[in-house]
Design a protein around this motif. Structure first.
Motif, PDB file in Angstrom:
ATOM      1  N   GLY A 134      -8.615  -2.931 -13.016  1.00 59.93           N
ATOM      2  CA  GLY A 134      -8.236  -3.618 -11.783  1.00 59.93           C
ATOM      3  C   GLY A 134      -7.141  -4.663 -11.899  1.00 59.93           C
ATOM      4  N   ARG A 135      -6.401  -4.705 -13.040  1.00 64.17           N
ATOM      5  CA  ARG A 135      -5.391  -5.780 -13.170  1.00 64.17           C
ATOM      6  C   ARG A 135      -4.363  -5.758 -12.042  1.00 64.17           C
ATOM      7  NH1 ARG A 135      -6.405 -10.507 -15.333  1.00 64.17           N
ATOM      8  NH2 ARG A 135      -8.347  -9.739 -14.486  1.00 64.17           N
ATOM      9  N   ASN A 136      -3.901  -4.551 -11.676  1.00 66.02           N
ATOM     10  CA  ASN A 136      -2.915  -4.479 -10.595  1.00 66.02           C
ATOM     11  C   ASN A 136      -3.458  -5.109  -9.310  1.00 66.02           C
ATOM     12  OD1 ASN A 136      -0.670  -3.206 -11.794  1.00 66.02           O
ATOM     13  ND2 ASN A 136      -1.637  -1.194 -11.614  1.00 66.02           N
ATOM     14  N   ASP A 216       0.669   6.977  -2.720  1.00 68.38           N
ATOM     15  CA  ASP A 216      -0.129   5.955  -2.015  1.00 68.38           C
ATOM     16  C   ASP A 216       0.771   4.841  -1.462  1.00 68.38           C
ATOM     17  OD1 ASP A 216      -2.352   7.332  -2.712  1.00 68.38           O
ATOM     18  OD2 ASP A 216      -3.169   5.825  -4.073  1.00 68.38           O
ATOM     19  N   TYR A 217       1.725   4.442  -2.294  1.00 66.50           N
ATOM     20  CA  TYR A 217       2.602   3.348  -1.864  1.00 66.50           C
ATOM     21  C   TYR A 217       3.374   3.750  -0.600  1.00 66.50           C
ATOM     22  CZ  TYR A 217       6.158  -0.372  -2.256  1.00 66.50           C
ATOM     23  OH  TYR A 217       6.991  -1.441  -2.007  1.00 66.50           O
ATOM     24  N   ALA A 218       3.835   5.009  -0.555  1.00 68.32           N
ATOM     25  CA  ALA A 218       4.559   5.487   0.633  1.00 68.32           C
ATOM     26  C   ALA A 218       3.682   5.383   1.872  1.00 68.32           C
ATOM     27  CB  ALA A 218       5.011   6.931   0.411  1.00 68.32           C
ATOM     28  N   ASP A 298       3.893   2.361  -9.328  1.00 69.04           N
ATOM     29  CA  ASP A 298       3.980   1.471  -8.159  1.00 69.04           C
ATOM     30  C   ASP A 298       2.593   1.085  -7.627  1.00 69.04           C
ATOM     31  OD1 ASP A 298       3.204   3.846  -7.047  1.00 69.04           O
ATOM     32  OD2 ASP A 298       5.063   4.178  -5.923  1.00 69.04           O
ATOM     33  N   SER A 299       1.555   1.244  -8.459  1.00 70.01           N
ATOM     34  CA  SER A 299       0.194   0.941  -7.978  1.00 70.01           C
ATOM     35  C   SER A 299       0.031  -0.531  -7.616  1.00 70.01           C
ATOM     36  CB  SER A 299      -0.854   1.313  -9.040  1.00 70.01           C
ATOM     37  OG  SER A 299      -1.037   2.701  -9.067  1.00 70.01           O
ATOM     38  N   PHE A 300       0.713  -1.408  -8.365  1.00 72.58           N
ATOM     39  CA  PHE A 300       0.649  -2.830  -8.017  1.00 72.58           C
ATOM     40  C   PHE A 300       1.164  -3.031  -6.594  1.00 72.58           C
ATOM     41  CE2 PHE A 300       3.174  -6.742  -7.555  1.00 72.58           C
ATOM     42  CZ  PHE A 300       2.190  -7.703  -7.705  1.00 72.58           C
ATOM     43  N   LEU A 555       8.569  -6.819  -2.511  1.00 71.16           N
ATOM     44  CA  LEU A 555       8.662  -5.585  -1.739  1.00 71.16           C
ATOM     45  C   LEU A 555       9.633  -4.679  -2.484  1.00 71.16           C
ATOM     46  CD1 LEU A 555       9.116  -7.541   1.592  1.00 71.16           C
ATOM     47  CD2 LEU A 555       7.035  -6.339   0.921  1.00 71.16           C
ATOM     48  N   ARG A 556       9.092  -3.636  -3.078  1.00 64.83           N
ATOM     49  CA  ARG A 556       9.941  -2.780  -3.912  1.00 64.83           C
ATOM     50  C   ARG A 556      10.296  -1.502  -3.171  1.00 64.83           C
ATOM     51  NH1 ARG A 556       7.933  -0.541  -9.651  1.00 64.83           N
ATOM     52  NH2 ARG A 556       8.459  -2.615 -10.415  1.00 64.83           N
TER      53      ARG A 556
END
Lengths: 706, 150
Positions: A134-136, A216-218, A298-300, A555-556
């Motif tokens: 769970g660090r992210n 997921d990020y998308a 990009d999970s973070f 915001l990446r």
């Protein structure tokens, strides 16, 4: 005479409270604590009895005789084992300093003695498994609220809509949480489930979105866009409590719902309906920000966006939303004492760079894989000893082969665990801890809307020559002249010392197994809530000031994951309700339920490879260096770009007769991923590896034998 | 007349197989015999959501159990409240009961060499408690219901 013993389950790390019945020193019954769980318990919880009865676990201290991993052990007494560890540690410290020692553990409420021990040695290098977990999510939470993941809880039961991104709540199984989900559904709540495959949690969903792996990020970007465009967010909450909204709105401008639908491979109509529902259901909407989210590069940012979606819902500190976890202080009471508070904080810099090279990383537990980097380079200073307490890095982190090459640079490896871990098998000394039912644990605070004190009480005397953690660390410390930091000789003394400031007595736990610190859940008003935010601006930071100070973007821009070439798949993994990673695979009763994992493969993809359900497959890592054998589970309910297996199988400890070589290990196929670490979120990118899958030659066509 | 039944609310069942292990540990059974079972059909898509339902099966405690007359030693018994059980002291492990049962429900306990089957945890029921599987069902999906005659 039946005696009740209150305890905390130790079969997984959810730590459900349990009530144990003991008759004549023998455990006859384990159930969920009736006061909190109404008796409910999972399969693993009951199988705790099989763990105790099983002899295929370390039964006395063991010293390595042959080479590392050779499996030749000399059983010794505790005195000899502890003396030897202390002597070797002393020699290491004399030569390379205390900073050359590392303590890793599996996190949780009972790590205080382990942490106090390494700190007492004078080493800053306390760490845990969390970069593979769970660090992210934790760092994302810190960047948004200034407080970490454990400081926010979710009132799922009272929510109207729960949105889960691969958070398989009903198979990861915290009993209380799973029941909250079902209660919410019984009350007419909605569940949206996003994953690359169907799970039990998805079965109960009102909407299931099977997305392309790595997108997921998308989807979070599209949802942010959709909510903002539709005005379906809490504008007043955003105005009063956040900074950076305009920047966020401008950033998500190109990421429309239609774009997200196409990128993720889901229907745009479905996303539009979701936006409408979220607008209607808010503020009692919870986007779970993820638990184990060490998946993609990009999970973070995906987790960060899930936190932002919560903020747009205005769901903080309300019924059916996110509630800040409260501690003793919030109840106007004094907290318990912890051993760690007695020990001076080491001034040395951490070898993993957390807090100085990486100022944005929480230096509490730091980042374990970065110690591997330090072992390889000798920078910032040499490392010599590693203790793993209830932690198996060789099962937890990718590419055990690459890990072993780095571990070989260390002079001392000590495993303190209840079972044979892969790390234990490779280590120099195994100090067997008593299983949870055979040991006491110190008192701990369980923070939450209604905080309480918990403890673990031994229900039976150890069957073998094993010892509890609080004793092991106290004994080691005494041998090293650090006994003053462990001011107890029995658990009763430790409990009494811990509880002294609180006015609570250990006897107060006898009625229910815990002590509530508040009569009812504590809910702040919005203004007091704002005081809990520990960001530089004192507000919820949609754009993080702390990250900006490091020159890191909040915001990446999105990068689309490459499509795997033909015959290749993204290897994803997960868990089931009957096993806890590699921890329980050898349990006789759980092994009976699930003797081996299978590889889920999409029906069309399987047809393309000539693979039928049940066929043996050969799975080859991306560099060709690692191979696995596993049977196929052909299903249409997994994305064609992914293959999936349960984590924890494919163990190779010969003394675990049931688990040894049963099923396939995902981490052994994750070659090249050990240091593929997100330097912003601190999470590993465990799903960034591809594997080649082909039908194995083991599938015979002819019968030659009689 | 049978007084009891175990009912599964499949909406709440999450197929965690807890009931199976709760049962086994309460009866002290080794790997092998499984006295209750959770099963499900393969997933099928229903309005975009892949679905299936979980089912629970133990012993049906038949009104007219065929295992009873098949038992050569009278170890298979039926109580007044309908609970069909194996009296361990009298059982010789011939498994005629399993042959006679249309569902093959009684199973051999390899540890004792005797037949074993679901008896709704009759010792617990007699103490006013519920069967192990129901008491500890992880999601409170199983219920122990008392049947009433209209």
């Amino acid at each position: 005479m039946v005696e009740t013993v209150w305890s905390v389950c130790g079969m997984c790390t959810a730590r459900c409270p349990i009530r144990v019945e003991v008759e004549g020193g023998v455990i006859t019954w384990i159930e969920g604590n009736p006061h909190l769980l109404g008796g409910a318990l999972c399969a693993r919880g009951s199988a705790g009895l099989a763990l105790l009865a099983d002899d295929e676990r370390p039964r006395q201290p063991l010293l390595r005789k042959g080479g590392r991993g050779e499996g030749r052990w000399q059983p010794v007494s505790w005195d000899i084992a502890l003396d030897q560890v202390a002597e070797r540690l002393q020699a290491i410290i004399a030569k390379d300093g205390a900073r050359s020692t590392i303590m890793s553990c599996r996190g949780g409420p009972f790590v205080d003695p382990a942490k106090a021990f390494i700190q007492a040695l004078g080493s800053p290098n306390f760490t845990n498994h969390d970069s593979a977990c769970g660090r992210n999510v934790h760092h994302a939470s810190l960047s948004v609220y200034g407080v970490g993941r454990p400081d926010l809880t979710y009132d799922i039961k009272n929510a109207r809509h729960l949105v889960l991104f691969g958070r398989n709540l009903l198979e990861s199984m915290k009993i209380g949480e799973a029941n909250q989900v079902l209660d919410m559904l019984d009350a007419g709540g909605r569940l949206t489930y996003v994953d690359v495959r169907q799970t039990v949690t998805g079965l109960k969903a009102s909407r299931f979105l099977m997305v392309r792996p790595g997108t997921d990020y998308a989807l979070t970007l599209g949802l942010l866009h959709g909510l903002i465009k539709a005005g379906a967010y809490d504008a007043e909450f955003v105005r009063r409590h956040t900074v950076g909204f305009d920047e966020l709105a401008a950033f998500v401008e190109p990421y429309t719902l239609d774009w997200a639908a196409q990128e993720c491979g889901v229907k745009a109509k479905s996303l539009k309906e979701l936006i409408d529902e979220l607008g209607a259901d808010r503020p009692r909407v919870i986007f779970h920000p993820g638990w184990m989210l060490a998946r993609y590069r990009d999970s973070f940012y995906a987790s960060r966006n899930l936190h932002l979606l919560n903020v747009l819902m205005g769901n903080l500190e309300i019924k059916g939303g996110q509630i800040f976890a409260k501690g003793a202080k919030d109840c106007g009471r004094k907290g318990i004492r912890n051993l760690t508070d007695l020990v001076p904080k080491p001034e040395e810099r951490r070898a993993d760079g957390a807090g100085w090279k990486y100022p944005h990383f929480d230096k509490g537990p730091g980042i374990f894989p970065l110690f591997y980097e330090a072992m390889a380079t000798g920078e910032p200073y040499p490392l010599k000893a590693l203790f793993c307490y209830r932690h198996d890095p060789l099962t937890c982190f990718p590419d055990p082969g690459a890990q072993k090459r780095r571990l070989d640079t260390l002079e001392l490896l000590v495993s303190i665990d209840t079972h044979y871990s892969e790390f234990g098998w490779y280590s120099d000394v195994i100090l067997p801890e008593s299983p949870y039912l055979e040991r006491d644990c110190q008192v701990a605070v369980q923070k939450g809307p209604k905080p309480r004190l918990i403890y673990r009480q031994r229900a039976a005397e150890p069957r073998h020559d094993t010892r509890p953690g609080w004793w092991i660390f106290q004994q080691l410390a005494s041998r090293l002249g650090l006994g003053q930091y462990f001011p107890y000789s029995t658990i009763e003394e430790l409990w009494a010392w811990q509880l002294e400031p609180t006015g609570i007595k250990i006897g107060d736990f006898a009625a229910q197994g815990f002590v509530d610190l508040a009569d009812k859940p504590i809910l702040d008003d919005r203004e007091s809530m704002a005081r809990r935010l520990a960001t530089p601006s004192g507000k919820i930071e949609l754009v993080s000031g702390k990250l900006a100070a490091q020159g890191i973007e909040s915001l990446r821009p999105y990068e689309s994951p490459p499509k795997p070439p033909a015959g290749s798949f993204r290897l994803v993994f997960g868990r089931s309700a009957v096993n806890t990673h590699g921890h329980t695979i050898n349990n006789p009763l759980l092994h009976e339920l699930l003797p081996a994992n299978r590889l889920w493969i999409n029906k069309r993809a399987a047809a393309g490879l000539g693979v039928a359900d049940g066929d043996w497959l050969e799975v080859i890592s991306q560099d060709g260096a690692a191979r696995g054998q596993i049977q196929a589970k052909v299903t249409e309910f997994i994305h064609p770009e992914a293959v999936y297996c349960l984590h924890g199988f494919g163990r190779q400890v010969p003394l675990q007769s049931r688990a040894c070589n049963a099923g396939m290990s995902d981490q052994k196929l994750q070659t090249g991923l050990l240091l593929d670490l997100d330097r912003v979120g601190g999470g590993l990118c465990l799903c960034e590896g591809l594997v080649t899958v082909r039908r194995s030659d083991r599938n015979g066509k002819r019968e030659v034998e009689l | 007349m049978n007084k009891y039944q175990i009912h599964l609310n499949s909406k709440r069942c999450i197929g965690c197989h807890g009931c199976e292990v709760h049962c086994k540990t309460n009866k002290g059974l080794p790997p092998g015999p499984m006295l209750c079972e959770i099963s499900h059909e393969p997933l099928r898509s229903a309005r975009g959501v892949p679905r299936t339902e979980f089912r629970f099966r133990s012993c049906y405690h038949c009104e007219d159990p065929q295992c009873l007359p098949a038992c050569p030693t009278g170890a298979m018994r039926k109580r007044e409240d309908g609970i069909v059980f194996v009296e361990q002291e009298t059982c010789i492990g011939c498994m005629a009961c399993q042959q006679a049962c249309p569902w093959g429900i009684p199973q051999l306990n390899p540890a004792s060499g005797k037949a074993v089957k679901c008896d709704y945890c009759r010792e617990r029921v007699d103490r006013g408690l519920k069967p192990a599987c129901v008491t500890k069902c992880a999601t409170h999906a199983l219920r122990f219901v008392r049947l009433v005659e209209f």
